[in-house]
Design a protein around this motif. Structure first.
Motif, PDB file in Angstrom:
ATOM      1  N   ILE A 113      27.385  32.924  51.763  1.00 14.25           N
ATOM      2  CA  ILE A 113      28.666  32.649  51.772  1.00 14.25           C
ATOM      3  C   ILE A 113      28.953  33.900  50.830  1.00 14.25           C
ATOM      4  CG2 ILE A 113      28.691  30.865  50.466  1.00 14.25           C
ATOM      5  CD1 ILE A 113      31.244  30.339  52.681  1.00 14.25           C
ATOM      6  N   ARG A 114      28.525  34.190  49.808  1.00 14.63           N
ATOM      7  CA  ARG A 114      28.791  35.090  48.965  1.00 14.63           C
ATOM      8  C   ARG A 114      27.283  35.752  48.496  1.00 14.63           C
ATOM      9  NH1 ARG A 114      31.418  30.285  48.007  1.00 14.63           N
ATOM     10  NH2 ARG A 114      29.141  29.805  46.833  1.00 14.63           N
ATOM     11  N   PHE A 142      38.346  35.943  53.855  1.00 11.36           N
ATOM     12  CA  PHE A 142      37.054  36.024  53.271  1.00 11.36           C
ATOM     13  C   PHE A 142      36.084  35.913  53.735  1.00 11.36           C
ATOM     14  CE2 PHE A 142      39.775  31.969  51.536  1.00 11.36           C
ATOM     15  CZ  PHE A 142      38.809  31.066  51.619  1.00 11.36           C
ATOM     16  N   CYS A 143      35.896  34.692  54.495  1.00  9.63           N
ATOM     17  CA  CYS A 143      34.877  33.793  55.128  1.00  9.63           C
ATOM     18  C   CYS A 143      33.890  34.143  55.891  1.00  9.63           C
ATOM     19  CB  CYS A 143      35.130  32.108  54.993  1.00  9.63           C
ATOM     20  SG  CYS A 143      34.226  31.183  55.619  1.00  9.63           S
ATOM     21  N   PRO A 169      40.285  21.535  49.590  1.00  4.90           N
ATOM     22  CA  PRO A 169      40.211  22.956  49.456  1.00  4.90           C
ATOM     23  C   PRO A 169      41.409  24.049  48.580  1.00  4.90           C
ATOM     24  CG  PRO A 169      38.261  22.798  51.269  1.00  4.90           C
ATOM     25  CD  PRO A 169      39.311  21.793  51.221  1.00  4.90           C
ATOM     26  N   GLN A 225      41.766  27.154  47.230  1.00  3.17           N
ATOM     27  CA  GLN A 225      41.519  28.557  47.205  1.00  3.17           C
ATOM     28  C   GLN A 225      42.083  29.468  46.667  1.00  3.17           C
ATOM     29  OE1 GLN A 225      38.547  28.181  49.063  1.00  3.17           O
ATOM     30  NE2 GLN A 225      39.013  27.987  50.722  1.00  3.17           N
ATOM     31  N   ASP A 255      37.727  23.602  46.378  1.00  5.18           N
ATOM     32  CA  ASP A 255      36.811  25.339  45.644  1.00  5.18           C
ATOM     33  C   ASP A 255      38.679  25.463  45.754  1.00  5.18           C
ATOM     34  OD1 ASP A 255      34.938  24.089  46.925  1.00  5.18           O
ATOM     35  OD2 ASP A 255      35.036  24.910  49.661  1.00  5.18           O
ATOM     36  N   ILE A 256      38.125  26.834  44.477  1.00  5.99           N
ATOM     37  CA  ILE A 256      39.031  28.016  43.867  1.00  5.99           C
ATOM     38  C   ILE A 256      38.366  29.017  43.837  1.00  5.99           C
ATOM     39  CG2 ILE A 256      40.814  28.829  42.368  1.00  5.99           C
ATOM     40  CD1 ILE A 256      40.997  25.615  41.484  1.00  5.99           C
ATOM     41  N   ILE A 257      38.771  30.539  44.542  1.00  3.50           N
ATOM     42  CA  ILE A 257      38.516  31.406  44.011  1.00  3.50           C
ATOM     43  C   ILE A 257      38.973  32.334  43.611  1.00  3.50           C
ATOM     44  CG2 ILE A 257      37.916  33.640  45.538  1.00  3.50           C
ATOM     45  CD1 ILE A 257      37.434  32.183  48.245  1.00  3.50           C
ATOM     46  N   PHE A 287      34.708  30.376  42.352  1.00  2.00           N
ATOM     47  CA  PHE A 287      33.995  30.737  42.742  1.00  2.00           C
ATOM     48  C   PHE A 287      34.450  32.219  42.445  1.00  2.00           C
ATOM     49  CE2 PHE A 287      33.373  27.586  46.296  1.00  2.00           C
ATOM     50  CZ  PHE A 287      32.465  27.731  45.489  1.00  2.00           C
ATOM     51  N   ARG A 288      33.690  33.457  42.089  1.00  2.00           N
ATOM     52  CA  ARG A 288      34.607  34.323  42.132  1.00  2.00           C
ATOM     53  C   ARG A 288      34.288  35.543  43.143  1.00  2.00           C
ATOM     54  NH1 ARG A 288      30.414  34.269  38.288  1.00  2.00           N
ATOM     55  NH2 ARG A 288      31.099  34.039  36.086  1.00  2.00           N
ATOM     56  N   TYR A 289      35.637  36.394  43.819  1.00  2.00           N
ATOM     57  CA  TYR A 289      35.800  36.488  45.351  1.00  2.00           C
ATOM     58  C   TYR A 289      33.986  37.135  45.018  1.00  2.00           C
ATOM     59  CZ  TYR A 289      36.700  39.143  48.910  1.00  2.00           C
ATOM     60  OH  TYR A 289      36.036  40.264  50.150  1.00  2.00           O
ATOM     61  N   SER A 290      33.495  37.277  46.156  1.00  2.00           N
ATOM     62  CA  SER A 290      33.159  38.262  46.847  1.00  2.00           C
ATOM     63  C   SER A 290      32.826  38.870  48.443  1.00  2.00           C
ATOM     64  CB  SER A 290      31.077  37.063  47.190  1.00  2.00           C
ATOM     65  OG  SER A 290      30.196  38.145  47.208  1.00  2.00           O
ATOM     66  N   ARG A 337      32.075  40.351  51.499  1.00  2.00           N
ATOM     67  CA  ARG A 337      31.817  39.591  52.584  1.00  2.00           C
ATOM     68  C   ARG A 337      31.685  40.767  53.849  1.00  2.00           C
ATOM     69  NH1 ARG A 337      26.870  38.103  51.493  1.00  2.00           N
ATOM     70  NH2 ARG A 337      27.482  39.364  50.667  1.00  2.00           N
TER      71      ARG A 337
HETATM   72  N1  5AD Z   1      34.217  34.567  47.942  1.00  2.36           N
HETATM   73  C1  5AD Z   1      34.520  34.047  46.785  1.00  2.36           C
HETATM   74  N2  5AD Z   1      33.948  32.644  47.634  1.00  2.36           N
HETATM   75  C2  5AD Z   1      34.002  32.238  48.971  1.00  2.36           C
HETATM   76  N3  5AD Z   1      33.979  30.819  49.478  1.00  2.36           N
HETATM   77  C3  5AD Z   1      33.943  31.645  50.945  1.00  2.36           C
HETATM   78  N4  5AD Z   1      33.567  32.912  51.170  1.00  2.36           N
HETATM   79  C4  5AD Z   1      33.882  33.298  50.134  1.00  2.36           C
HETATM   80  C5  5AD Z   1      33.575  34.310  49.380  1.00  2.36           C
HETATM   81  N5  5AD Z   1      33.801  35.611  49.906  1.00  2.36           N
HETATM   82  C6  5AD Z   1      33.834  29.537  48.630  1.00  2.36           C
HETATM   83  C7  5AD Z   1      35.622  29.011  49.398  1.00  2.36           C
HETATM   84  C8  5AD Z   1      34.845  28.246  50.550  1.00  2.36           C
HETATM   85  C9  5AD Z   1      33.213  27.612  49.579  1.00  2.36           C
HETATM   86  C10 5AD Z   1      32.751  27.016  50.461  1.00  2.36           C
HETATM   87  O1  5AD Z   1      33.290  28.833  49.434  1.00  2.36           O
HETATM   88  O2  5AD Z   1      35.888  28.483  48.136  1.00  2.36           O
HETATM   89  O3  5AD Z   1      35.838  27.039  50.429  1.00  2.36           O
END
Ligand code: 5AD
Ligand code: SF4
Length: 437
Positions: A49-50, A161-162, A261, A263, A301-303, A332-335, A337
């Motif tokens: 996921i990250r 993002f996923c 979630p 986001q 969940d928040i990015i 979460f910090r955006y990562s 993918r």
């Molecule tokens: N970067 C950061 N957080 C992410 N999530 C999913 N993909 C990413 C990403 N690329 C987080 C989302 C999701 C949770 C399971 O993980 O918030 O709801």
């Protein structure tokens, strides 16, 4: 008898798959080892996921390489989402791995191990779709009182993002009768709490004949003898339809906890994330849920730092967090993918700025979590004991409320799987203290 050890990364779906991996291995005559160092077979069930999930896997594989140098007869198997994403790359980067299996090939592990012995070279298996639901495989459950029940796997959404849709595929649901049969069998084994799993759990049934609804499944579970608690994860806010809220509100077993979630709190960012709702809509849904289920606790969940996120966008997220007053949030910090749509977007946010925003968000949420938990002081609640006495404090047992809050109580005489009524005496951001009522 050979021994095994399974290490799980990632989400509850992986926990579920790991219980199946353990069940398969036990059916083959393996017994569980206390730790990876002592095991004949180490299985890593991975997450993609990250990016730090990638790093942790390759770090762990590095440690196992040394262990294997000392004990060449040791076997290492790697499965799960990262394997599905990286395919043969795992064996290239870590040639000391003996077997690798993708998300659709959990059931193949025994055959892969056998093939590895026969050929002397690493064996791997990837598929592009589900043939056997992991739920159809034997399970060795971590907790005798709790079971994961997969209702669907895969996801038809396209959040930019996923990585999940690409590693778990499109949604495939299980027939309702099969799910109810499984739950019935679990009751015979003494399970009291079931967590329904799906990557997008509330679109359950959309791909089946007759299109059974998730709400119908929740209603059907209400009558199951012996079942005390039902949880589910993870839903998409968009699919949290009024009939699901109704089914929750009228059910005596579905717990008063919703993972919802968000986001981001910025419409501009939500649009770029391809989340179908806008923030006012999201907050209105939240209000409807709280109106219908007054005792409900909500997590999210928040990015932070999605490509193009400005200070103004982030201020929108902070403002939404203040208005939503979540009980807890996974932040979460955006990562990036590779392979996802967002990976191709420009506007990458400076990591120092992401870190700074992240800290501000966590501080705000911790304060709100604490305030919400303080409001519970003096309440009488039912907890299910999960750990008779924690490793940190042998005199303290740990349980969970229906609202999914962790509660510490004096440990003497407490048994895992037991329900205890307690009175909340203290609050912290991530747990409550309580005394038996
Ligand atoms: N970067 C950061 N957080 C992410 N999530 C999913 N993909 C990413 C990403 N690329 C987080 C989302 C999701 C949770 C399971 O993980 O918030 O709801
Ligand atoms: Fe990680 Fe997503 Fe796979 Fe779960 S489904 S293990 S969160 S990548």
């Amino acid at each position: 008898m050979p021994t095994y050890f399974v290490r799980t990364f990632g989400c509850q779906m992986n926990e579920h798959d790991s219980e199946r991996i353990a069940g398969l291995l036990e059916a083959e005559g393996y017994t569980k080892a206390d730790d990876a160092d002592a095991a004949d077979l180490v299985v890593l069930n991975t997450c993609a996921i990250r990016e730090n999930a990638d790093n942790r896997l390759y770090g762990t594989l590095g440690q196992l390489k040394h262990a294997k140098q000392r004990r060449p007869e040791m076997r290492i198997a790697v499965g799960g989402c990262l394997v599905q994403k990286d395919k043969g790359l795992i064996i290239e980067r870590a040639p000391w791995v003996d077997a690798a299996f993708g998300t659709f090939a959990v059931g193949e592990l025994p055959a892969l191990l056998e093939r590895r012995e026969r050929t002397g070279v690493p064996a791997f298996e990837f598929r592009e779709q589900t043939e056997v639901f992991p739920s159809a495989l034997p399970a060795r459950r971590t907790d005798p009182f709790h079971a994961w029940v997969a209702v669907s796997v895969g996801c038809d959404n396209a959040c930019t993002f996923c990585i999940v849709p690409s590693v778990r595929g499109p949604q495939v649901s299980r027939r309702m009768g099969e799910i109810l049969d499984e739950v019935g069998a679990l009751m015979d084994e003494g399970v009291v709490e079931v967590t329904l799993l799906g990557q997008n759990v509330n679109t359950y049934g959309r791909d089946l004949d007759g299109r059974p609804l998730f709400a119908e499944l929740l209603r059907a579970l209400d009558g199951v003898d012996g079942l005390r608690r039902v949880r589910f994860t993870s839903p998409h806010p968009h699919d949290f339809t009024p009939d699901v809220i109704d089914a929750m509100a009228s059910s005596s077993v579905v717990c008063e906890h919703i993972h919802f979630p968000m986001q981001s709190g910025s419409d501009r960012v939500l649009r770029r994330m391809r989340r179908s709702y806008r923030i006012e809509r999201y907050l209105a849904w939240l209000e409807q849920i709280r109106d219908a289920i007054p005792a409900v606790a909500v997590s999210t969940d928040i990015i932070v730092g999605f490509p193009g996120e400005t200070e103004e966008d982030f201020a929108g997220t902070l403002a939404a967090v203040e208005r939503a007053r979540f009980d807890s949030a996974y932040t979460f910090r955006y990562s990036v993918r590779p392979g996802t749509e967002a990976a191709g977007m420009d506007g990458g946010v400076d990591p120092a700025m992401v870190a700074e925003r992240f800290d501000r968000l966590v501080a705000a949420q911790e304060r709100i979590s604490l305030e919400r938990n303080q409001a519970a002081i003096g309440e009488r609640v039912e907890i299910l004991i999960e750990e008779p006495a924690s490793r940190k404090d042998r005199r303290r047992a740990t349980g969970r409320t229906r609202t999914n809050k962790i509660v510490h109580v004096p440990g003497a005489g407490r048994v895992a799987g037991e329900f205890v009524d307690v009175v909340v005496t203290g609050a912290h951001p991530h747990h409550l203290d309580a005394l038996p009522a």
